[in-house]
Scaffold this motif. Structure first.
Motif, PDB file in Angstrom:
ATOM      1  N   TYR A  38     141.224  57.604  78.291  1.00  0.00           N
ATOM      2  CA  TYR A  38     139.865  57.133  78.599  1.00  0.00           C
ATOM      3  C   TYR A  38     139.807  56.409  79.943  1.00  0.00           C
ATOM      4  N   ILE A 122     144.506  54.189  73.502  1.00  0.00           N
ATOM      5  CA  ILE A 122     144.898  54.997  72.345  1.00  0.00           C
ATOM      6  C   ILE A 122     146.144  54.446  71.645  1.00  0.00           C
ATOM      7  N   ASP A 125     143.900  50.888  69.871  1.00  0.00           N
ATOM      8  CA  ASP A 125     142.565  51.313  69.403  1.00  0.00           C
ATOM      9  C   ASP A 125     141.578  50.156  69.253  1.00  0.00           C
ATOM     10  N   GLN A 162     127.051  56.523  74.329  1.00  0.00           N
ATOM     11  CA  GLN A 162     127.028  57.268  73.088  1.00  0.00           C
ATOM     12  C   GLN A 162     126.923  56.346  71.878  1.00  0.00           C
ATOM     13  N   LYS A 182     134.741  60.165  76.966  1.00  0.00           N
ATOM     14  CA  LYS A 182     134.870  61.571  77.333  1.00  0.00           C
ATOM     15  C   LYS A 182     133.500  62.145  77.645  1.00  0.00           C
TER      16      LYS A 182
ATOM     17  N   ALA B 137     146.036  55.732  66.676  1.00  0.00           N
ATOM     18  CA  ALA B 137     145.228  56.809  66.100  1.00  0.00           C
ATOM     19  C   ALA B 137     145.648  57.122  64.667  1.00  0.00           C
ATOM     20  N   ARG B 240     138.186  69.817  69.308  1.00  0.00           N
ATOM     21  CA  ARG B 240     138.019  69.773  70.760  1.00  0.00           C
ATOM     22  C   ARG B 240     137.942  71.164  71.359  1.00  0.00           C
ATOM     23  N   HIS B 250     129.845  67.197  72.850  1.00  0.00           N
ATOM     24  CA  HIS B 250     130.967  66.302  72.560  1.00  0.00           C
ATOM     25  C   HIS B 250     130.695  65.361  71.396  1.00  0.00           C
ATOM     26  N   GLN B 253     132.587  66.104  68.303  1.00  0.00           N
ATOM     27  CA  GLN B 253     134.057  66.200  68.290  1.00  0.00           C
ATOM     28  C   GLN B 253     134.707  65.148  67.404  1.00  0.00           C
ATOM     29  N   LEU B 256     141.142  62.293  68.419  1.00  0.00           N
ATOM     30  CA  LEU B 256     141.579  61.222  69.309  1.00  0.00           C
ATOM     31  C   LEU B 256     140.545  60.900  70.376  1.00  0.00           C
ATOM     32  N   THR B 257     140.051  61.917  71.071  1.00  0.00           N
ATOM     33  CA  THR B 257     139.049  61.669  72.112  1.00  0.00           C
ATOM     34  C   THR B 257     137.652  62.006  71.603  1.00  0.00           C
ATOM     35  N   GLY B 258     137.514  62.077  70.306  1.00  0.00           N
ATOM     36  CA  GLY B 258     136.201  62.266  69.701  1.00  0.00           C
ATOM     37  C   GLY B 258     135.961  61.143  68.718  1.00  0.00           C
ATOM     38  N   GLN B 276     146.181  65.505  67.652  1.00  0.00           N
ATOM     39  CA  GLN B 276     145.018  64.764  68.174  1.00  0.00           C
ATOM     40  C   GLN B 276     143.783  64.971  67.295  1.00  0.00           C
TER      41      GLN B 276
END
Ligand SMILES: Cc1cc2nc3c(=O)[nH]c(=O)nc-3n(C[C@H](O)[C@H](O)[C@H](O)COP(=O)(O)OP(=O)(O)OC[C@H]3O[C@@H](n4cnc5c(N)ncnc54)[C@H](O)[C@@H]3O)c2cc1C
Lengths: 266, 328
Positions: A38, A122, A125, A162, A182, B137, B240, B250, B253, B256-258, B276
């Motif tokens: 991120y 990550i 968190d 978001q 993202k 995570a 993803r 997005h 999603q 991990l990145t969602g 992920q």
């Protein structure tokens, strides 16, 4: 315009994470480290702002051990101007608020118009440091931002943030803090010339004295949140593969699901 | 004096479902600590909402037209003021976009410990609070010591804590709190809220999620996922790979990145189950995998799996649940 991008070195998301000998930390023996994904959006966004506006100076900062310099080099190779490592053995085991105090102390000395963070790291968190820095500096913030436009007079920006099922569109006055999500951009890879150039860019190291920071406000002894221990979650065991012709397998699955979970009112 | 304060999140005049879980856990902790339980609602025209909340000692209302929409600056000031007045031992939120924004801001303002996304809150024999939250995570859990500073600000992960079930005969006292005007000197202005998700149920709140991955082969085939979700009253998610291919925005999603989700049931269709992706969904109570590759990693964590073609299996599932729903 002066932009600060804060980044954290974290184990890559592919890493197997195991509890260390000291159960308050992880086993670091075979980890590969990366820039927190991120935070890369912050680096990229700062560089794009510089490419659009021209007179922009970008500093990347990390609070961390000496090895975090590697991650700062990645950002230098992507195109930021200078890097700062806030390192002091006294900083270790700070909680989010401790880290925020360290970064805020740096910004007190060197004010910025715009400060980027990732929406969360990550590893822990927590998603706290960016917002805490904003509050300590009494700056406005936009968190979990996936679109950003600086106004032509560079006094404010429009940020899309978001939330559940929607985006909030905010107008934020500068100076301000943004935490990146993202969607904000696609971070570039460092180019070969970029990597070469990075070698000659300044990378300063600053300790608590350089930051004029009271050591009693950071580190383990000041932490309000302390890790007692880390432990693996209950492992999920492989369940039941339902065999047989599709129509029957589906019937069986539906039966299991309604029994196990009360799905569909059963 | 109130010991435990629950922040009851509302958006558009609706209380979040997570409130029932906060009330359940809050009641349990208040009894164990022998303390009062209170709820704070911030917003506009709150009388009616307050009437929906029961089983607590007190309800604080910060009711002002200017508080109708969320503002980190205004809301955090109200919370910080109330904390200073009440000094509760715990301030509980549901884990959400709002609490992830407010929690750290209030913690920094008041110098209090903050722990988001808790999955367990226990009291030791000395009534010291032990908190557990996932880190890396979900690859590990961390047990935290939050020391002696009040209040401890905790956000609770959805669907982990048992919802409130008690008698609701207790009539809470309602107290309006003063909303000072200087908190509206805002440097962040909300211009607009734009919906990004068509489905009726939001992922992070959903009890059931049906997710699609690259195995769907194209955006048009998401309708198979949507039909199943409709029958189940579920939310729709995506891997993803499906998001990067542009099949879904997005905001769908998972991973991990969602989004991190914790539904009762997660149905993964045509998703391999990369580490992920697992990072976002492995705390679901029940995981179902539909995948034609019996070696796909998703089967290692699934409670139930069918090895087969999703284009055949998913419509059959939809039919079967439809039948069940219609009671035939
Ligand atoms: C830093 C980082 C962050 C990431 N974050 C995320 C994240 O947040 N979320 C996420 O999901 N991923 C994330 N990823 C990507 C992740 O590693 C995987 O690439 C991704 O999850 C794969 O998506 P998929 O399972 O849909 O696709 P694939 O891995 O291509 O799997 C498709 C599956 O569909 C099956 N299939 C194909 N056709 C059919 C059919 N007809 N019927 C049944 N099954 C079929 C295949 O057997 C296969 O298992 C991240 C990666 C990195 C490096």
């Amino acid at each position: 315009m002066n932009i600060l991008v804060c980044l954290k070195q974290v184990p890559s998301s592919e890493s197997k994470i195991k509890v260390g000998k000291d159960p308050t930390g992880i086993d670091t023996s075979d980890l590969t480290y990366v820039v927190n994904p991120y935070d890369e959006y912050g680096v990229e966004e700062a560089i794009r702002i510089k490419e659009r506006l021209g007179s922009v100076d970008i500093t990347v900062l990390s609070v961390g051990p000496a090895t975090a310099a590697e991650t700062l080099r990645v950002a230098l190779a992507m195109g930021v101007d200078r890097a700062v490592l806030l390192y002091d053995p006294l900083f270790s085991n700070s909680d989010s608020l401790g880290i925020a105090r360290i970064i805020a102390a740096y910004v007190h000395m060197t004010p910025f118009d715009l400060i980027f963070f990732g929406k969360q790291a990550i590893d822990d968190d927590m998603g706290a440091v960016g917002i805490m820095v904003a509050e300590l500096l009494r700056l406005p913030h936009g968190a979990v931002v996936n679109r950003l436009e600086i106004s032509p007079d560079q006094k404010s920006m429009i940020a899309h943030r978001q939330i559940e099922g929607a985006d909030e569109i905010l107008e934020i006055l500068l100076p301000a803090v943004i935490t990146c999500q993202k969607g904000l951009n696609e971070p570039r890879y460092p180019s070969l010339p970029g990597i070469m150039k990075a070698k000659s860019k300044p990378l300063a190291e600053i300790n608590h004295e350089g930051l004029k920071l009271d050591p009693k406000t950071v580190g383990l002894s000041a932490a309000l949140v302390k890790i007692v221990k880390l432990f693996p979650p209950k492992t999920r065991t492989t369940g039941k593969i339902i065999e047989g012709p599709p129509a029957e397998a589906v019937k069986e699955l539906v039966q299991h699901l309604s029994e196990a979970t009360g799905l569909a009112g059963a | 004096m109130p010991g435990i304060l629950i922040f009851a999140e509302q958006r558009n005049g609706k209380l979040k479902n997570a409130l029932m879980e906060l009330l359940g856990e809050g009641t349990r902790l208040a009894r164990a600590l022998g303390e009062e339980l209170s709820v704070l609602v911030v917003g506009s025209r709150l009388e009616e909402l307050a009437g929906l909340i029961s089983g607590v000692d007190r309800i604080y209302l910060a009711d002002d037209q200017r508080l109708e929409q969320y503002s980190s600056e205004a809301y955090s000031r109200i919370l910080a003021n109330l904390i200073q007045k009440l000094m509760p031992s715990l301030l509980l939120f549901g884990a959400s976009a709002m609490s992830r924004d407010l929690g750290p801001k209030i913690a920094a303002r008041t110098g209090t410990p903050y722990s988001p996304d808790c999955t367990s809150i226990e009291l030791d024999p000395q009534k010291k609070i032990n908190v557990i939250r996932p880190v890396y995570a979900g690859k590990l859990n961390a047990q935290l010591d939050l020391g002696g500073v009040r209040p401890k600000i905790l956000t609770l992960r959805p669907h982990v804590f048992a919802p409130f079930q008690g008698e609701s005969s207790k009539k809470p006292k309602i107290e309006k709190i003063e909303v000072p005007s200087d908190i509206f000197d805002l440097r962040v202005k909300l211009k607009e809220i734009v919906a990004t998700v068509e489905s009726k149920v939001d992922l992070t709140e959903a009890q059931i999620i049906v997710s699609g991955g690259r195995g769907l082969k194209g955006p048009e085939n998401f309708k198979l996922i949507e039909e199943l979700a409709e029958v189940l009253g579920a939310a729709v998610g995506a891997s993803r790979a499906a998001v990067d291919a542009g099949w879904k925005p997005h905001s769908y999603q998972v991973g991990l990145t969602g989004k991190t989700v914790s539904p009762l049931v997660y149905i993964a269709c045509g998703i391999s189950g990369a580490i992920q992706h697992q990072a976002g969904m492995s705390s679901a109570k029940t995981i179902v995998a539909i995948n034609k590759d019996s070696q796909a990693p998703i089967f290692k964590i699934a409670d139930y799996g069918i090895v087969g073609d999703l284009f055949e299996i998913v419509p059959l599932l939809t039919q079967e649940f439809k039948k069940l729903k219609e009671g035939s």
